[in-house]
Every structure is written in C-alpha cells, then in structure tokens.
Design a protein around this motif. Sequence first.
Motif, PDB file in Angstrom:
ATOM      1  N   ALA A   1       0.836  -1.203   0.000  1.00 40.42           N
ATOM      2  CA  ALA A   1       0.000   0.000   0.000  1.00 40.42           C
ATOM      3  C   ALA A   1       0.871   1.253   0.000  1.00 40.42           C
ATOM      4  CB  ALA A   1      -0.927  -0.004   1.211  1.00 40.42           C
ATOM      5  N   GLN A   2       1.971   1.207   0.761  1.00 39.96           N
ATOM      6  CA  GLN A   2       2.860   2.359   0.805  1.00 39.96           C
ATOM      7  C   GLN A   2       3.490   2.602  -0.566  1.00 39.96           C
ATOM      8  OE1 GLN A   2       3.053   4.322   3.599  1.00 39.96           O
ATOM      9  NE2 GLN A   2       3.952   5.711   2.085  1.00 39.96           N
ATOM     10  N   LEU A   3       3.878   1.514  -1.233  1.00 37.88           N
ATOM     11  CA  LEU A   3       4.472   1.639  -2.563  1.00 37.88           C
ATOM     12  C   LEU A   3       3.465   2.268  -3.528  1.00 37.88           C
ATOM     13  CD1 LEU A   3       6.946   0.915  -4.382  1.00 37.88           C
ATOM     14  CD2 LEU A   3       5.747  -1.205  -4.945  1.00 37.88           C
ATOM     15  N   ALA A   4       2.208   1.827  -3.445  1.00 39.71           N
ATOM     16  CA  ALA A   4       1.168   2.354  -4.330  1.00 39.71           C
ATOM     17  C   ALA A   4       0.988   3.856  -4.091  1.00 39.71           C
ATOM     18  CB  ALA A   4      -0.146   1.617  -4.090  1.00 39.71           C
ATOM     19  N   GLU A   5       0.939   4.231  -2.824  1.00 46.72           N
ATOM     20  CA  GLU A   5       0.759   5.645  -2.493  1.00 46.72           C
ATOM     21  C   GLU A   5       1.955   6.466  -2.979  1.00 46.72           C
ATOM     22  OE1 GLU A   5      -0.185   6.443   1.608  1.00 46.72           O
ATOM     23  OE2 GLU A   5       0.243   8.582   1.399  1.00 46.72           O
ATOM     24  N   ASP A   6       3.155   5.961  -2.750  1.00 42.99           N
ATOM     25  CA  ASP A   6       4.355   6.685  -3.170  1.00 42.99           C
ATOM     26  C   ASP A   6       4.392   6.850  -4.690  1.00 42.99           C
ATOM     27  OD1 ASP A   6       5.065   6.819  -0.547  1.00 42.99           O
ATOM     28  OD2 ASP A   6       6.611   5.263  -0.644  1.00 42.99           O
ATOM     29  N   LEU A   7       4.038   5.789  -5.405  1.00 40.50           N
ATOM     30  CA  LEU A   7       4.063   5.861  -6.867  1.00 40.50           C
ATOM     31  C   LEU A   7       3.068   6.912  -7.369  1.00 40.50           C
ATOM     32  CD1 LEU A   7       4.806   4.914  -9.726  1.00 40.50           C
ATOM     33  CD2 LEU A   7       3.086   3.110  -9.502  1.00 40.50           C
ATOM     34  N   LEU A   8       1.829   6.846  -6.859  1.00 38.98           N
ATOM     35  CA  LEU A   8       0.818   7.794  -7.327  1.00 38.98           C
ATOM     36  C   LEU A   8       1.257   9.232  -7.060  1.00 38.98           C
ATOM     37  CD1 LEU A   8      -2.524   6.027  -6.324  1.00 38.98           C
ATOM     38  CD2 LEU A   8      -1.573   6.336  -8.617  1.00 38.98           C
ATOM     39  N   LYS A   9       1.758   9.471  -5.869  1.00 40.23           N
ATOM     40  CA  LYS A   9       2.182  10.834  -5.534  1.00 40.23           C
ATOM     41  C   LYS A   9       3.351  11.289  -6.397  1.00 40.23           C
ATOM     42  CE  LYS A   9       0.394  11.229  -0.872  1.00 40.23           C
ATOM     43  NZ  LYS A   9       0.691  11.225   0.569  1.00 40.23           N
ATOM     44  N   HIS A  10       4.255  10.366  -6.662  1.00 42.07           N
ATOM     45  CA  HIS A  10       5.393  10.708  -7.523  1.00 42.07           C
ATOM     46  C   HIS A  10       4.899  11.105  -8.917  1.00 42.07           C
ATOM     47  CE1 HIS A  10       8.630   9.659 -10.437  1.00 42.07           C
ATOM     48  NE2 HIS A  10       9.351  10.361  -9.593  1.00 42.07           N
ATOM     49  N   LEU A  11       3.928  10.351  -9.427  1.00 36.85           N
ATOM     50  CA  LEU A  11       3.404  10.654 -10.763  1.00 36.85           C
ATOM     51  C   LEU A  11       2.721  12.025 -10.765  1.00 36.85           C
ATOM     52  CD1 LEU A  11       1.928   7.195 -11.859  1.00 36.85           C
ATOM     53  CD2 LEU A  11       4.161   8.188 -12.379  1.00 36.85           C
ATOM     54  N   PHE A  12       1.947  12.305  -9.727  1.00 37.49           N
ATOM     55  CA  PHE A  12       1.226  13.583  -9.680  1.00 37.49           C
ATOM     56  C   PHE A  12       2.214  14.742  -9.594  1.00 37.49           C
ATOM     57  CE2 PHE A  12      -2.481  11.194  -7.459  1.00 37.49           C
ATOM     58  CZ  PHE A  12      -2.823  10.644  -8.673  1.00 37.49           C
ATOM     59  N   ARG A  13       3.206  14.604  -8.712  1.00 32.04           N
ATOM     60  CA  ARG A  13       4.203  15.667  -8.560  1.00 32.04           C
ATOM     61  C   ARG A  13       4.929  15.922  -9.875  1.00 32.04           C
ATOM     62  NH1 ARG A  13       5.920  13.010  -3.860  1.00 32.04           N
ATOM     63  NH2 ARG A  13       4.903  13.917  -2.040  1.00 32.04           N
ATOM     64  N   THR A  14       5.333  14.833 -10.516  1.00 30.33           N
ATOM     65  CA  THR A  14       6.122  14.969 -11.743  1.00 30.33           C
ATOM     66  C   THR A  14       5.339  15.688 -12.819  1.00 30.33           C
ATOM     67  OG1 THR A  14       7.256  12.912 -11.216  1.00 30.33           O
ATOM     68  CG2 THR A  14       7.428  13.705 -13.485  1.00 30.33           C
ATOM     69  N   VAL A  15       4.070  15.322 -12.984  1.00 28.35           N
ATOM     70  CA  VAL A  15       3.297  15.919 -14.070  1.00 28.35           C
ATOM     71  C   VAL A  15       3.004  17.394 -13.772  1.00 28.35           C
ATOM     72  CG1 VAL A  15       0.919  15.405 -13.368  1.00 28.35           C
ATOM     73  CG2 VAL A  15       1.553  15.312 -15.785  1.00 28.35           C
ATOM     74  N   LEU A  16       2.803  17.716 -12.492  1.00 34.75           N
ATOM     75  CA  LEU A  16       2.575  19.120 -12.129  1.00 34.75           C
ATOM     76  C   LEU A  16       3.808  19.962 -12.437  1.00 34.75           C
ATOM     77  CD1 LEU A  16       0.668  18.810  -8.726  1.00 34.75           C
ATOM     78  CD2 LEU A  16      -0.231  19.728 -10.877  1.00 34.75           C
ATOM     79  N   GLU A  17       4.972  19.353 -12.213  1.00 40.24           N
ATOM     80  CA  GLU A  17       6.222  20.066 -12.393  1.00 40.24           C
ATOM     81  C   GLU A  17       6.618  20.149 -13.865  1.00 40.24           C
ATOM     82  OE1 GLU A  17      10.442  18.893 -10.725  1.00 40.24           O
ATOM     83  OE2 GLU A  17       8.919  18.943  -9.144  1.00 40.24           O
ATOM     84  N   GLU A  18       6.559  19.023 -14.549  1.00 40.24           N
ATOM     85  CA  GLU A  18       7.120  18.961 -15.897  1.00 40.24           C
ATOM     86  C   GLU A  18       6.138  19.340 -17.005  1.00 40.24           C
ATOM     87  OE1 GLU A  18       8.914  15.147 -16.497  1.00 40.24           O
ATOM     88  OE2 GLU A  18      10.314  15.405 -14.824  1.00 40.24           O
ATOM     89  N   ARG A  19       4.846  19.264 -16.730  1.00 40.47           N
ATOM     90  CA  ARG A  19       3.872  19.578 -17.782  1.00 40.47           C
ATOM     91  C   ARG A  19       2.889  20.628 -17.275  1.00 40.47           C
ATOM     92  NH1 ARG A  19       6.323  18.460 -21.866  1.00 40.47           N
ATOM     93  NH2 ARG A  19       5.358  20.458 -22.210  1.00 40.47           N
TER      94      ARG A  19
END
Length: 497
Positions: A287-305
Amino acid sequence: MAWLRVTEALRAPVGADVTVKGWVRTRRDSKADGGLSFIALHDGSCFDTIQVVAKGDLSNYAGEVAKLTTGCAVECDGVIVQNPKGGNEIGASAVRVVGWVDDPDHYPIQPKPHSFEYLREVAHLRARTNTFGAVARVRHCLAMAVHRFFHERGFYYVHTPIITASDCEGAGQMFRVSTLDTMRPLPRVDKEAQRAEAKEHCKDLAAKANMPPWTYGQVDHSGDFFGKEAHLTVSGQLNVETYCMALSRVYTFGPTFRAENSNTARHLAEFWMIEPEIAFADLAADAQLAEDLLKHLFRTVLEERADDMKFFAERIEKTAVERLRMIVDKPFLRVTYTDGIAVLEDAIRKGKTFEFPVRWGSDLQSEHERFLTEEHFKQPVILTNYPKGIKAFYMRLDDGCEPDRQTVSAMDVLCPGIGEIIGGSQREERLDKLDARLEEMNLNKDDYWWYRDLRRYGTVPHAGFGLGFERIVQFITGMQNIRDVIPFPRAPGQAEF
RNA sequence: UCCCCGAUAGCUCAAUGGUAGAGCGGCCGGCUGUUAACCGGCAGGUUCUAGGUUCGAGUCCUAGUCGGGGAGCCA
C-alpha cells in the motif's frame, strides 16, 4: 541559423536568429505596413504556439504565405522579437512551405472546437489539436516518471510476455492467438457456397491423415503454432512474480488485453498496465508503494507539464491541478473492507440510498466506492482486507479471522472521480494454503505447476499491484473517455487506424 | 451484454407531416499589430442504410449500422 523547437524559441533571447519548423494552427492577416500575416505555429514541443510575423515584402508572400491554411507544414527563418503584448514572436525573413493542405474546406481539423467523438473518427489527425497534443505529452511524461520512480528505488523492469499459453490468469475473457483458423474454411458471405466448400474441405482433410480433426467437437491444438491454446496476456503478474523471487524488486509495464464486451468510458480491449512486485513485503508495504508511486506521478506531471495541466484545468476539468496538489500533500487513508461496509451501513441509516444492497461478503459496487472516496472521505482511500470469496486465488489468506469472515490481504486504491485505480494484494506464499484455494475455486493444480514451484523453492512473503495506465492518465487530465487518452483505442467493434 | 438517447452542409446544431436553415470553417472582397479578430458576399445537402405508412416523410412505423450516456465486468 539554429533550428529551435517552439518551446526553445519561446524562451530564446530577443535578437537571436532562429529557424522553426512546424504546422500552421491559424493564420490572420493585416493590411498594415503593406500587408502582413500572423501565423500561429506548433511543433508539439509544448502546449503553446509561437507567432510568426510574415510581412508583405517576402518574395512568396502573395503567392504562398497569404494562402496558408490550418495544417500546412512550414519552415520559418527569422529573428526573435518581443510581441507588443508580451512574449516572444518571430519576425520572419523567410517562410518555406514544406507541405500544403489539400482541399482546405474538407481538412478534418479546423481551427474551431471539435467534439471528441468526431475526433475519434479522425484519430490519425487528432494529435494536431491542442487537447490531444497535451494528452500525448502528459502520457509520455507519466510513462517516463513510472520508469524513473522504479529505477531510482532499485526495481528492475521485466518484460513479461504478450502471448501466453497459461490459461490460468483468470482475469476475464482472453483473445485467442492461433494459426489454426487459416487451415479451416473461413466464413463466407454466400452460406450455400460455404457449405459446399466445407464438404469438399472435409474430404481433403480426411485424405490427409496428419491433419487435426476440426469439424466436430473440441478443437485439437496440437497442430497449432504453440502446440496448445494460446492467448494475449491479461496480466503480467504471474510471470513477474517469478523474477521477483530472484531480483526482489521488479515491475512490468506493457500492453494487456481483455476480450470482454464492455462498452464504457473506462474500459479498453487493449490497455497498458504497470505491475510492480516486491519480495519480503506485506500488504502494508504494498500500500505504501502504491501511495508513493501515485504521488510521484502527480508531482512529476505538475512540475514537468505545467503548461498542459493549465490547459486541462481551464478547458477540460476545473479541478485538474488543484486536486492533484491536495492529494500530494496528505497521506492516503487506510480503511479495511469491514470498516468500509460499516461506513456505508451507517450512511444508509442516515438516509442515504443505494441502488445495490450493502452486505458484508459482496463486492462493493461503483456507487459504493464513489460514495466512500467522493462523499464520505473526500480523498483517496486504500481499502484493504476483502472477503476471500470475491477475490483471486493467489491472494494471501489473513491470519486470525473468524471462520465465517475470512479475508485476504487485498487492497484497492480508490480515487475521487475515477473509482478504483489500483488493485493489489499480498500473495499467498504458503503452498498448502495456495493449493487449498486452487481446489476451492475448481482450478487445476497442474496448470499452475511453475507458479506453485515458486512456493516450493525458497518462498517468501511478497506483494504487488496493478495500475491501469490509461486510468491514471484519465484521472490526471480529467478526460472523460478513456478512448481519448490512448493514441489508437481498441474497443469492441473498434480497431480502425 | 442490458437500459436510455442520438445520426440533417467540412464541423456544431435548427427546421408543427407541407419550399432544408444558422453559426463556425472554406473561397472572394473590406478593415485591422492580429491573436476564438471583425464586416460584407459566394459556394456547399442522396437529411446514416433498407423497407413501410401517407396525396406528401428530415419529421411517423419496422429492421439494421454507427455514435453517445448509464449499468454490469474490471484496470
């Protein structure tokens, strides 16, 4: 003269000599200064176009520049100048037309809003619109972010097979892969002729003793390409588990296929799935891995796109940016299935009505999931420990359950606006328990011989999950229909392009 | 697969069973450092397909095809 992409030209210093190459989005003319045209040019490098200002003194102005229409391909030389209203534009010294648009009146992509339904019918051209360009860039950004996330955490990318002969994944209808059908009479429009042909074909086949009997009964696959039935994969999980039992942290990210006749805005026959698998791990780690992955994806897209996300927030889904920011900032809730049921029952007592009944032991309907994540908790929720009766055979039985309330270490990540976005579990690593489950569910142990071997040779607790890639692109962009977040959607009756 | 809705100009949509229209786009012209520009004109139609009802069907009926929304299945 340096060839810059539009994104670079927009940030280049005033006075720089540049060349840009791309496609015309719009052209506007003015009669001032002896005539000039404003050309909005895009090349896919960013959301914005760059404005090329072409004056009447260009040798090909009247003959070519003034006749440019949406979609024409051009190369422009010029100098970076400041637009009176701010931002860079290009004062053109040359505009070369590389490709004209034939019959502009019927060019399918016009400089006006088009419906997504219409654009699906011209999927080969829809990437030229600002929406589909933005989706393509966000999709790419997310795919790269997935690989970066896992790579940085010591995961190995494992290529699991597309074609599988193990019919044991049990996740819905599969597409058959076979070379046999071409050896059989194909269906003809003329049914009479077909029957006659089939008769002849039977005689021919009978004459050849080595041909498989196919006319009646079960098809014999011994003469098929793989010597047995084969299908397109519905999941790489069982395969990736084998590598997990040696490399500890692995993931697969590839196309998967479902032959289900489901016709919704959230389903595709061909979609991409991300499936990590971690060894020496339990459900909490999963569950922690899932949460970390989702947050990483959201952060990245906010930053890069940021440019594309701004567009989605303005034109597609008002809360697109805001809700990602909120999710990134706080921990996901962990709620057990049993507690989730209690929340739903409590809501019913307070007057909430559902179309489907809420009962411990039944799977949650989408209306129930939506209530929990959108109305009650108003944030992403990880529901865990589901009744074993509604979950797959490979999920680990929870210890210490009451006999009539046996649960498994499964989890679903529910997000507002889209529902289930991740499904995962701790896997059953104990052979005796796994065998008991196979038997319970009337599955043939022999079909799972290699999967069972993993439990015989150095078994360890392990867990993993599946994330539907298009679902996450949908959630992030706010696009309503999943067919608009994959370049070439495959769905029942739909395989054009 | 089930329920509901729809299909008319290049696109988005109007049209009581009685002459098929508008906006945008295209083309032509006017105006303007324009930017979803603005103003005038022109061209553009087998009303999804096949039957049926009717003096007459875009409109009503039947079947089909395609599309959309919702549900189930799920990712």
